[in-house]
Enzyme design. Structure first.
Site, mmCIF file in Angstrom:
data_model
loop_
_atom_site.group_PDB
_atom_site.id
_atom_site.type_symbol
_atom_site.label_atom_id
_atom_site.label_comp_id
_atom_site.label_asym_id
_atom_site.label_seq_id
_atom_site.Cartn_x
_atom_site.Cartn_y
_atom_site.Cartn_z
ATOM 1 N N GLU A 148 -72.558 36.878 -53.230
ATOM 2 C CA GLU A 148 -72.570 38.331 -53.414
ATOM 3 C C GLU A 148 -72.219 38.709 -54.857
ATOM 4 O OE1 GLU A 148 -74.003 39.988 -51.246
ATOM 5 O OE2 GLU A 148 -73.881 38.635 -49.545
ATOM 6 N N HIS A 198 -75.230 38.429 -56.959
ATOM 7 C CA HIS A 198 -76.087 39.623 -56.898
ATOM 8 C C HIS A 198 -75.593 40.712 -57.854
ATOM 9 C CE1 HIS A 198 -78.679 38.262 -53.769
ATOM 10 N NE2 HIS A 198 -77.814 38.343 -52.775
ATOM 11 N N CYS A 227 -77.829 26.669 -58.648
ATOM 12 C CA CYS A 227 -78.808 25.719 -59.190
ATOM 13 C C CYS A 227 -78.892 25.959 -60.698
ATOM 14 C CB CYS A 227 -80.172 25.905 -58.528
ATOM 15 S SG CYS A 227 -80.977 27.439 -58.966
ATOM 16 N N CYS A 254 -80.358 29.428 -61.727
ATOM 17 C CA CYS A 254 -79.465 30.561 -61.453
ATOM 18 C C CYS A 254 -78.243 30.531 -62.365
ATOM 19 C CB CYS A 254 -79.030 30.553 -59.987
ATOM 20 S SG CYS A 254 -80.347 31.024 -58.872
#
Lengths: 185, 298
Positions: A131, A134, A165, A168
């Site tokens: 979260e 995000h 990863c 990201c």
């Protein structure tokens, strides 16, 4: 600029908050502080769904962020929903300030199994990172092992790792650098 | 409830014979097929040495080949549940999800179905991996001599219960601007155009007489037509407005976002991580059903 973890008093007693904080500092590199969750859940309860409305809680958290907040994650013990989905593990403002995570369906007890505190924390850290990711602008990742992978059920949560990863992580670092540069100006 | 009826229900509801000691204060059940009868003293004359037997057996008890206190019972259990919990067969005479169609909503059953690698869920909506998706929520799959077309799970959800279906005529050529199918629902009429030029060689008559097949099984029994594309399957693969694989997933995710933002005013864009589509949503929306149809099909 601080990342706040806001918990209900009941959860604070049960959770290993220090371990959670340490894990988040390693990935996000900003100071982490614990805070009492400034909401009363009753007003977010939906009698028909017998669950709590996640987006309304998110709005309430947003209205109660301290001035120096970079991000704030609320952790709640009750089952959350948004109207379109049967439940949510968590919800976050994309590229925004706040997120909320529920421990209700992360507990083994929810599935009729003996409680496992270690597993609960592993799952919780994954969901908090997801979260928070995000809120730093990261979207769902197609790499099933990445912590940003979408989880439709607890098996999906367990399948993904605690880590971002490479793609990201690079994106996260570039977002963090941008924030640090802007604040230095 | 007869035995035949019971096993037509959840395929993972299994029956097992268990044994237990009728004299022991706790009813501890052991599956019969897991016991080595030769080694177990309840199953031979050694039972007389058992302290529980000695405590409870009357002095006048005649000698038997197995223990008098050995009880057996048929139990049911869920083969998918991580914990094997035995339930007496007679208890299923009560209203029970395993012995009705409600088993399809069971968490374990759904998880098992989702493990099926041919389908996956995007924001709670089912997608078939092998299918191509058009922006008007038609799916296209390869069939024996051409392609099969139907309505995707998101599309049928937005329409709600489908009352009437008007399919195109068999044995005709059609163009992308021709009307492909007309669907009548409680919230309005949906008209969808042909996705590609082609020759219709088969239509699903079952759907013409029962539109709810589309709601119940959109990728299976709810298919609409079979046709031969004019330029072969390449015309679908090379069509930029027809999505496949990761592109299809990203497109459906966007559609689901649109639906969410229609339902509730947001604090900017929020992203949720969690369950599947709440099927009670359409009822909860009330009059908004027709607006949903306008939003996604006009």
């Amino acid at each position: 600029m601080i990342i706040y973890i806001a918990l209900t008093a009941e959860l604070e007693k049960r959770l290993w908050v220090k371990e959670i904080e340490e894990s988040l500092v390693r990935d996000f590199g900003f100071p982490i502080r614990k805070l009492d969750l400034p909401i009363s859940p009753e007003s977010f309860y939906d009698k028909n769904r017998r669950q709590y409305h996640s987006t309304s809680i998110l709005k309430e958290i947003l209205n109660n962020t301290p001035e120096n907040t970079l991000k704030m994650v609320g952790i709640v013990p009750f089952d959350l929903f948004i109207p379109i989905l049967t439940f949510v593990f968590g919800e976050a403002q994309l590229n925004g300030k706040v997120a909320v995570v529920s421990t209700a369906r992360l507990e083994q007890g929810y599935y009729g199994l003996p409680q496992n505190h270690l597993l609960l924390h592993r799952r919780l850290i994954k969901e908090i990172k997801h979260e928070l990711g995000h809120t730093f602008g990261l979207l769902h990742c197609k790499d099933r092992a990445c912590v940003m992978a979408l989880a439709n059920n607890i098996i999906d949560v367990d399948k993904k790792s605690l880590n971002f990863c490479t793609a990201c992580l690079n994106l996260l670092h570039s977002m963090i650098d941008k924030i640090k540069k802007n604040s230095a100006k | 409830m007869d035995d035949k009826k019971r096993f037509e229900d959840c395929p993972f509801l299994k029956e097992k014979k268990v044994v237990y000691c009728k004299a022991y204060p706790l009813k501890k059940m052991l599956p019969l097929d897991r016991l080595f009868e030769d080694e177990n003293l309840c199953f031979n004359k050694s039972y007389r040495t058992c302290p529980i037997y000695q405590k409870h057996a009357p002095e006048t008890m005649t000698e038997m080949s197995i223990c008098y206190f050995l009880g057996t019972e048929n139990m049911l259990y869920c083969d998918l549940s991580p914990v094997k919990k035995y339930v007496p067969v007679y208890s299923l005479k009560l209203l029970n999800p395993c012995s009705s169609n409600a088993y399809r909503d069971c968490r374990y059953y759904k998880e098992f179905k989702e493990a099926d690698t041919d389908t996956e869920k995007v924001q709670g909506f089912i997608m078939e991996r092998e299918a191509y998706y058009c922006s008007n929520h038609l799916w296209i799959k390869r069939s024996f001599d051409g392609i099969k077309i139907g309505i995707d799970d998101f599309g049928q959800f937005i329409m709600g219960p489908i009352k009437e279906v008007l399919l195109p005529e068999k044995g005709r050529w059609n163009h992308p601007k021709n009307v492909f199918v007309t669907l009548k629902t409680d919230d309005g009429v949906v008209i969808l155009d042909f996705p590609v030029k082609g020759y219709i060689n088969n239509v699903n008559d079952a759907v013409s007489s029962n539109g709810t097949l589309i709601n119940l099984d959109p990728y299976g029994d709810g298919w609409l037509v079979e046709m031969v594309p004019y330029s072969g399957f390449k015309s679908i693969e090379n069509n930029e407005s027809i999505f496949y694989g990761e592109k299809a997933k990203a497109w459906l995710e966007q559609e689901a976002f649109k639906l969410r933002h229609f339902i509730e005013s947001e604090i900017g864009v929020t992203v949720a991580d969690g369950g599947e589509i709440w099927r009670g949503l359409r009822d909860a929306l009330g009059i908004k059903g027709n607006l949903l149809i306008k939003m996604f099909f006009s």
